[in-house]
Design an enzyme around this catalytic site. Sequence first.
Site, PDB file in Angstrom:
ATOM      1  N   LEU A 174       0.810  -1.211   0.000  1.00 35.17           N
ATOM      2  CA  LEU A 174       0.000   0.000   0.000  1.00 35.17           C
ATOM      3  C   LEU A 174       0.844   1.262   0.000  1.00 35.17           C
ATOM      4  CD1 LEU A 174      -2.692  -1.012   2.664  1.00 35.17           C
ATOM      5  CD2 LEU A 174      -2.906  -1.081   0.172  1.00 35.17           C
ATOM      6  N   ASP A 194       2.341  13.964  14.701  1.00 31.73           N
ATOM      7  CA  ASP A 194       2.588  13.931  13.254  1.00 31.73           C
ATOM      8  C   ASP A 194       1.279  13.890  12.477  1.00 31.73           C
ATOM      9  OD1 ASP A 194       4.096  13.955  10.929  1.00 31.73           O
ATOM     10  OD2 ASP A 194       4.299  11.762  10.856  1.00 31.73           O
ATOM     11  N   LYS A 208       2.095  -2.951   8.995  1.00 27.95           N
ATOM     12  CA  LYS A 208       3.146  -1.946   8.898  1.00 27.95           C
ATOM     13  C   LYS A 208       4.444  -2.602   9.335  1.00 27.95           C
ATOM     14  CE  LYS A 208       4.609   2.601  10.531  1.00 27.95           C
ATOM     15  NZ  LYS A 208       4.247   3.772  11.374  1.00 27.95           N
ATOM     16  N   GLY A 235       7.732   4.267   2.518  1.00 26.89           N
ATOM     17  CA  GLY A 235       8.321   5.565   2.823  1.00 26.89           C
ATOM     18  C   GLY A 235       9.147   5.510   4.077  1.00 26.89           C
TER      19      GLY A 235
END
Length: 277
Positions: A59, A180, A82, A62
């Site tokens: 998906l 963030d 993740k 980065g």
Amino acid sequence: KAPPSLAVGCAKCGRRSTVEQVRADYAGWNGLTFQCEACRSGDLAEWPTIPGHALDRELKKGGQARVFLTRELASGRAVVLKTVRLPWGIPDEDVTRRIQFFQREAALTFSFRHPNVVETYGSGIEGRTLYVALEYVPGGDLQDYVSKNGLLGWREAAAFLMQALDALSAAHAAKIVHRDLKPENLLLTEASPSARVKVADFGLAKNFALAGLSGCTVTGMWGGTMAYVAPEQLTDFKYAGPSVDVFSLGAIFFRTVTGAEIYEPGEPSFVERVLSS
């Protein structure tokens, strides 16, 4: 040559290869040990193998993380993984710190539940891969929504961001600050104005009541996304409190309604402008 009945594991990353793969990559076989093409070429960011999950597609990629959509074998449900791969050749203290950062994210998000927060199902370490299993939110993110539908009216933007504020209220009550927030971290259950918003990616989150005690953030560090960062986050990131999240949501509101950023990051005096704002 490679014995036909032997299953071969890469001597560097441990990923197992079929005999056919070994033969196709014959140059990697020396009769004693096998090193896969990805490791020989220096690409250690190949798709991981996580027990209990069948990877469907990537998906996002980065920084140090890669995000995959998977099917959980036990339940059949869609799950987002993740992952962060620990590189070879880094000092032990760096390995420890990276594991601490990753485990802290999983622990913080697992410590509270809210309808507007992406749910964390679990986490673990497989070989040199750290992973967190997360709820799959199929509607894309707020950035995608604005890109496809154009700038939002203030009422529509406020409806989305009020849901995010509900989530942050729960996080702040649990003494957790996100640090963030950006449009890419506000996920939508569907690509429509009636979508439920889910706040995601607590990778820089911090228990502000215990700031300075975990050892994960050292004085002088800072983090966040510059277009949405509060001035105090640049000067005092380690001890940043709930106000930085409120500031970031205001910056997101401005961006989704006007298309402009509150700062112009390309300017040479960008940081000075942030600090003096």
